[in-house]
Design a protein around this motif. Sequence first.
Motif, PDB file in Angstrom:
ATOM      1  N   GLN A 169      39.848  39.834  35.021  1.00 37.50           N
ATOM      2  CA  GLN A 169      39.935  40.139  35.977  1.00 37.50           C
ATOM      3  C   GLN A 169      39.120  41.861  36.124  1.00 37.50           C
ATOM      4  O   GLN A 169      38.426  41.771  35.989  1.00 37.50           O
TER       5      GLN A 169
ATOM      6  N   THR B 106      47.729  46.029  28.212  1.00 33.00           N
ATOM      7  CA  THR B 106      47.239  47.678  27.850  1.00 33.00           C
ATOM      8  C   THR B 106      49.082  47.859  27.814  1.00 33.00           C
ATOM      9  O   THR B 106      49.140  48.594  25.874  1.00 33.00           O
TER      10      THR B 106
ATOM     11  N   GLY C  91      44.357  45.959  31.430  1.00 34.51           N
ATOM     12  CA  GLY C  91      44.752  44.550  31.973  1.00 34.51           C
ATOM     13  C   GLY C  91      46.199  44.994  31.716  1.00 34.51           C
ATOM     14  O   GLY C  91      47.070  45.175  31.258  1.00 34.51           O
TER      15      GLY C  91
ATOM     16  N   VAL D 214      46.439  35.661  30.382  1.00 38.95           N
ATOM     17  CA  VAL D 214      45.979  36.688  31.460  1.00 38.95           C
ATOM     18  C   VAL D 214      44.254  35.983  31.871  1.00 38.95           C
ATOM     19  O   VAL D 214      43.893  35.699  31.059  1.00 38.95           O
TER      20      VAL D 214
END
Length: 171
Positions: free
Chosen positions: A44, A52, A49, A40
């Motif tokens: 963000q 989740t 994100g 990731v």
Amino acid sequence: MTTPPAPRRSWLRDHSELGVGALLLVLGVLVLTDALTMDVDIAQRGPIGPTTVPLVVGTGLLVVAVLLAVDVLRGGRGEAEGGEDIDLSEPGDRRTVLLLIGVFLGFAVLVGPVGFPVSGALLFWGSAYALGSRHLHRDPLVAALLSLITYGVFNNLLGVPLPGGPLMGVI
């Protein structure tokens, strides 16, 4: 006259719902493992994100698996639906299951070389045939239309590219 004793059932047969719990547990572990190992971007936007939802779903699967196992081990059993008209003493319809497995495997093999519109039409038509529909003139047309609509929705409206195959250059 004495009545014969009832046939003895195995512990696993009496607790067969544990298989569903085990499947949910495995799926939960797979989803959580995938979510926790997801690459990731740290920069963000916002507090939620891309990990989740998989974390919530995976945790939910684990919780449901544990609750189901506890319920089954305490003597809980799933109840058949009130409108269910299936005789559970009869064996399953192996022919239908094998036809559906063949249709799905055929789809998986053909989707790359011939594209989704053709393999999807074969999937929809083959599934209808395996499940008992014998409208040999209507079913292939409905399957082709359903496959083209599905391809169009995913490819054009949702932005999820599906393999078009050699016919998409012609159409």
